[in-house]
Write an enzyme that holds these catalytic residues in place. Structure first.
Site, PDB file in Angstrom:
ATOM      1  CB  ALA A 230      28.578  42.969  48.462  1.00  0.00           C
ATOM      2  CE  LYS A 231      35.415  45.218  44.229  1.00  0.00           C
ATOM      3  NZ  LYS A 231      35.103  46.547  43.661  1.00  0.00           N
ATOM      4  CB  SER A 232      32.494  38.626  44.126  1.00  0.00           C
ATOM      5  OG  SER A 232      32.285  39.115  42.827  1.00  0.00           O
TER       6      SER A 232
END
Ligand code: NAD
Length: 404
Positions: A96-98
């Site tokens: 995931a990443k933000s």
């Protein structure tokens, strides 16, 4: 999307069509806006994203990037990298990443804290459920992770916190520690050269670049060139890493450090044994890859070499140890921190280093034997190992058929 070349992976292993379909897209994507009235700026509005690429292996793990160039597409690509990375180094996290599209240098401390609190507010269900577990990335720091923890009150909701607020001793430097460990293994295996005889150039002197320099220097390597956003410096006799760190802490950049001043382009072209890009993506492309004179590239940043740049390097016989292997020490340490937070265990710095070294050595060994048995590049071999692991995981979870 996807950032990996499935055709090259499929030339090596059987990839069921269902697995390829699931791995070729992101599972979930949230776009939001961080809007805050700040003084003296007025209304600050920033686009923000959280992307889950694949969570077969566990909660979505990936850093929070606060950088002006953050986009949805970019965040997707970085989330995907996390899927390969966690599978490759054997930690039970998904990818995931933000990101928040803002320039962190334009935000004084108090305002950055307010922005991060608003970010937590906007994605509180993701953080409180444990579905997404952020960590520091470009433009975000351990203190920013402490702010996230301060909002969730759950130590396992975020990793990369300072040890005083439930962080893991050794986490801060774990990515650089891992890069230096992989650099030593790769120097021996690919150049038949012990690391203490290597001359090294490093681009980026932030968390990853700075610690990589320090651990390499401790192993006896000579860091002859470094560069960051402000400029670069070269010394044939080797740069004093402690003095560089103190200088950067005070002046906020390398420009002006005593030695021969060099540009980033000159740094990338230095005649060294190891070139370690540890800053941002796409710094080696088809336009400058012909100028690279290093014998081996260790990707400490995420995505520093473009596919076209890599093709030029391949023609010139310059191997690359890919990002998903070289910079995965941070996510291994993040897993140890997450586990510590859930169990209440106390972990010593040496244990963190040991776990990082063990997981990375095992991954390096699997990648090397795949390179040697299949005669493929290290990047393709790392993809093959990661995809194979993900296929098995998705079978275990009933996401894809047991056969075919
Ligand atoms: P950081 O913000 O601490 O440092 C970034 C460094 O790169 C600074 O020295 C900055 O001046 C330099 N830089 C930025 N833009 C540049 C440019 N255009 N040219 C030259 N130098 C430039 O960030 P970091 O945490 O060290 O992350 C660096 C890279 O490593 C990123 O690609 C990040 O995604 C990746 N990474 C970080 C971690 C981690 O644990 N921090 C883990 C895995 C991968």
């Amino acid at each position: 999307m996807p950032t990996i070349d499935f055709d090259q992976v499929k030339a090596c292993i059987d990839v069921p069509p269902t697995a390829e379909r699931l791995l070729s897209k992101c599972e979930k994507e949230i776009r939001f806006s961080v809007n805050l009235l700040l003084y003296p700026h007025g209304l600050v509005e920033a686009d923000a994203y959280i992307v889950y690429h694949n969570t077969a292996r566990g909660p979505g793990k990936g850093g929070l990037r606060i950088w002006p160039t953050v986009t949805a597409e970019h965040t997707r690509a970085l989330a995907e990298l996390m899927t390969w990375k966690t599978a490759l180094v054997g930690v039970p996290f998904g990818g995931a990443k933000s990101g928040i599209a803002l320039d962190p240098s334009a935000l004084p401390g108090a305002n950055k804290t307010a922005i991060i609190k608003e970010y937590v507010h906007m994605i509180s269900s993701e953080l409180m459920s444990g579905a997404y577990v952020p960590a520091p990335d470009l433009g975000s720091t351990a203190s920013d992770m402490a702010v996230i923890y301060g909002e969730t009150h759950r130590p396992e909701s975020v990793t990369g916190k300072p040890p005083r607020v439930g962080g893991l001793p050794g986490r801060r430097e774990a990515t650089g520690y891992g890069v230096a460990r992989i650099a030593a293994l790769a120097s021996e295996a690919l150049l038949s050269q012990p690391i203490n005889q290597a001359r090294v150039a490093v681009q980026g002197f932030g968390n990853v670049g700075g610690w990589t320099c320090r651990f390499l220097a401790e192993q006896g390597a000579r860091i002859v060139g470094v560069a960051d956003l402000t400029g670069g410096v070269y010394r044939e006799g080797g740069l004093p890493i402690d003095e560089l760190s103190a200088y950067v802490a005070e002046k906020k950049g390398l420009a002006g450090f005593p030695g021969d001043a060099i540009t980033n382009e000159q740094l990338l072209a230095l005649d060294v044994d190891l070139l370690i890009p540890a800053a941002v993506e796409s710094v080696i492309d088809e336009h400058n890859a012909g100028e690279v004179s290093a014998r081996l590239i260790i990707e400490a940043a995420n995505g520093p070499t473009t596919p076209a740049g890599e093709a030029v390097l391949a023609r010139r016989g310059i191997p690359i140890v890919p990002d998903i292997l070289a910079n995965s020490g941070g996510v291994v340490a993040s897993y140890v921190e997450w586990h510590q937070a859930k169990s209440g265990a106390m972990t010593k710095k040496e244990e963190t280093y040991q776990t990082v070294a063990e997981q990375l050595e095992a991954a390096f060994s699997r990648v090397r034997s795949t390179v040697c048995s299949r005669r493929i590049t290290h990047r393709v071999a790392a993809w093959v190992v990661a995809v194979d692991e993900l296929i098995r995981t998705m079978r275990d979870r009933g996401w894809i058929p047991a056969q075919g």
